[in-house]
Design a protein around this motif. Structure first.
Motif, short mmCIF file in Angstrom:
data_model
loop_
_atom_site.label_atom_id
_atom_site.label_comp_id
_atom_site.label_asym_id
_atom_site.label_seq_id
_atom_site.Cartn_x
_atom_site.Cartn_y
_atom_site.Cartn_z
N PRO A 235 0.82 -1.21 0.00
CA PRO A 235 0.00 0.00 0.00
C PRO A 235 0.85 1.26 0.00
O PRO A 235 1.97 1.28 0.50
CB PRO A 235 -0.79 -0.13 1.30
N ASP A 236 0.31 2.32 -0.59
CA ASP A 236 0.97 3.60 -0.52
C ASP A 236 0.67 4.25 0.82
O ASP A 236 0.01 3.67 1.68
CB ASP A 236 0.52 4.50 -1.68
N ASP A 237 1.16 5.49 1.02
CA ASP A 237 0.99 6.14 2.32
C ASP A 237 -0.47 6.32 2.68
O ASP A 237 -0.88 6.14 3.83
CB ASP A 237 1.69 7.51 2.31
N GLU A 238 -1.29 6.66 1.67
CA GLU A 238 -2.71 6.87 1.94
C GLU A 238 -3.38 5.56 2.35
O GLU A 238 -4.18 5.53 3.28
CB GLU A 238 -3.38 7.44 0.69
N SER A 239 -2.99 4.48 1.68
CA SER A 239 -3.57 3.17 2.03
C SER A 239 -3.12 2.73 3.41
O SER A 239 -3.88 2.14 4.17
CB SER A 239 -3.16 2.13 0.98
N ARG A 240 -1.84 3.00 3.74
CA ARG A 240 -1.35 2.65 5.07
C ARG A 240 -2.14 3.38 6.14
O ARG A 240 -2.49 2.83 7.18
CB ARG A 240 0.14 2.98 5.19
N GLN A 241 -2.41 4.65 5.89
CA GLN A 241 -3.18 5.43 6.85
C GLN A 241 -4.59 4.86 7.00
O GLN A 241 -5.14 4.78 8.10
CB GLN A 241 -3.25 6.89 6.41
N GLN A 242 -5.16 4.43 5.86
CA GLN A 242 -6.50 3.86 5.90
C GLN A 242 -6.50 2.53 6.65
O GLN A 242 -7.38 2.24 7.46
CB GLN A 242 -7.02 3.66 4.48
N GLN A 243 -5.45 1.68 6.41
CA GLN A 243 -5.36 0.39 7.07
C GLN A 243 -5.17 0.53 8.56
O GLN A 243 -5.57 -0.34 9.34
CB GLN A 243 -4.23 -0.45 6.47
N SER A 244 -4.53 1.65 8.98
CA SER A 244 -4.32 1.85 10.42
C SER A 244 -5.64 2.03 11.14
O SER A 244 -5.72 1.91 12.36
CB SER A 244 -3.41 3.06 10.65
N LYS A 245 -6.70 2.35 10.37
CA LYS A 245 -8.02 2.54 10.96
C LYS A 245 -8.87 1.28 10.90
O LYS A 245 -10.04 1.31 11.27
CB LYS A 245 -8.73 3.69 10.26
N ASN A 246 -8.31 0.20 10.35
CA ASN A 246 -9.06 -1.04 10.30
C ASN A 246 -9.41 -1.50 11.70
O ASN A 246 -8.53 -1.54 12.58
CB ASN A 246 -8.27 -2.13 9.58
N PRO A 247 -10.65 -1.84 11.94
CA PRO A 247 -11.05 -2.19 13.31
C PRO A 247 -10.47 -3.52 13.77
O PRO A 247 -10.32 -4.45 13.00
CB PRO A 247 -12.58 -2.26 13.21
N LYS A 248 -10.13 -3.55 15.04
CA LYS A 248 -9.72 -4.79 15.68
C LYS A 248 -10.98 -5.51 16.17
O LYS A 248 -11.89 -4.90 16.71
CB LYS A 248 -8.79 -4.51 16.85
N ILE A 249 -10.99 -6.82 15.99
CA ILE A 249 -12.16 -7.62 16.33
C ILE A 249 -11.73 -8.78 17.21
O ILE A 249 -10.67 -9.36 17.00
CB ILE A 249 -12.83 -8.16 15.05
#
Length: 291
Positions: A235-249
């Motif tokens: 992922p690029d920087d924007e994708s990394r930032q988005q993935q950092s918001k992926n919820p933990k379950i």
């Protein structure tokens, strides 16, 4: 009964570089101590009874007793196993506090636990485990290879090394995974399944033997992270930032409650209950990934 804690350091499927067998055994020691502390509130087990913790072999017992003695006395210096265990426990402590009244392995204090040097180079054997808790093993000090004699050899070994005392009414079996442990587990369940409470911690036997088909998962913690199916491998920087918001379950079961899904949406509010399903609707092993 089954207890499944799907953390890498407690899972033998994680491999030798990740799985901490000493830490897993230490977790079972604290688990056994909690069982003994709460015997009066449980009608299934007797007050004053004991717990046998069954591990693979005597080598693990020796390493656990060494580490527990050092931990309880605050000794410095340790071998690689204890160092790895302490590191993993520090990482896991916050997770346990989120979901259960467990403080992690190394925080419990054992009285009179030490290895006493008499000055002659010999160690005096003293108590390093809580009262009414014993460590026993399936293989003892034997090296039993797969082959035509394996079943008979394992049965003789487990009957000698892992036989519970009359006072032990609970048997906790630690993370069985090998064919030798499969034989040992089947023997223990067949012989004591009707007279004692048997709890298997992080069972990895596959396929599941017939003796365990009706075992119920009474406690389970299964952490997950939700990711978008469209995420690219790099992922690029924007994708990394988005993935950092992926919820933990976390999929959680605390008997006799339902199976529950808890989600942390990274909004600072911690884990929240998002849904549940009755255990009778999904079977004794819990809900599928599709659910």
């Amino acid at each position: 009964f089954m207890v499944d804690i799907s953390l890498p350091s407690l899972d033998p499927m994680s491999g030798h570089n990740v799985y901490d067998d000493v830490g897993a055994a230490e977790f079972c020691i604290e688990f056994a101590q909690r069982i003994n502390e709460n015997r009066k509130s449980c009608g299934r087990i007797k007050d004053g009874g004991g717990v046998s913790i069954v591990v693979r072999d005597d080598n693990l017992i020796q390493r656990v007793e060494r580490f527990v003695g050092k931990t309880s006395t605050g000794s410095g210096g340790s071998d690689g196993s204890s160092s790895s265990s302490s590191k993993e426990e520090d990482e896991e402590k916050e997770f346990y506090d989120d979901f259960a009244d467990f403080s992690g392995g190394s925080s419990f204090q054992l009285e009179d636990a030490a290895s006493v040097d008499d000055g002659n180079g010999d160690d005096e054997t003293v108590q390093v485990l809580p009262d009414n808790v014993r460590l026993v093993s399936i293989l003892g000090s034997n090296e039993i290879e797969a082959g035509k004699d394996m079943i008979n050899d394992v049965v003789r070994s487990v009957a000698t090394n892992a036989k519970p005392t009359t006072n032990d009414d609970v048997i906790v079996i630690l993370a069985p995974i090998s064919q030798q442990e499969l034989v040992g587990v089947r023997w223990l369940v067949s012989k004591y399944g009707e007279s004692k409470t048997i709890i298997i911690f992080n069972n990895k036997l596959h396929p599941l033997p017939n003796e365990l088909m009706f075992a119920e998962t009474c406690y389970s913690v299964f952490p997950l992270i939700a990711r978008s199916s469209s995420s690219s491998p790099s992922p690029d920087d924007e994708s990394r930032q988005q993935q950092s918001k992926n919820p933990k379950i976390v999929l959680l079961r605390r008997f006799p409650r339902d199976w529950e899904i808890h989600i942390d949406t990274n909004e600072g509010s911690g884990f929240e209950l998002a849904g549940s399903v009755p255990a009778v609707d999904v079977g004794m092993r819990g809900p599928s990934m599709e659910w």
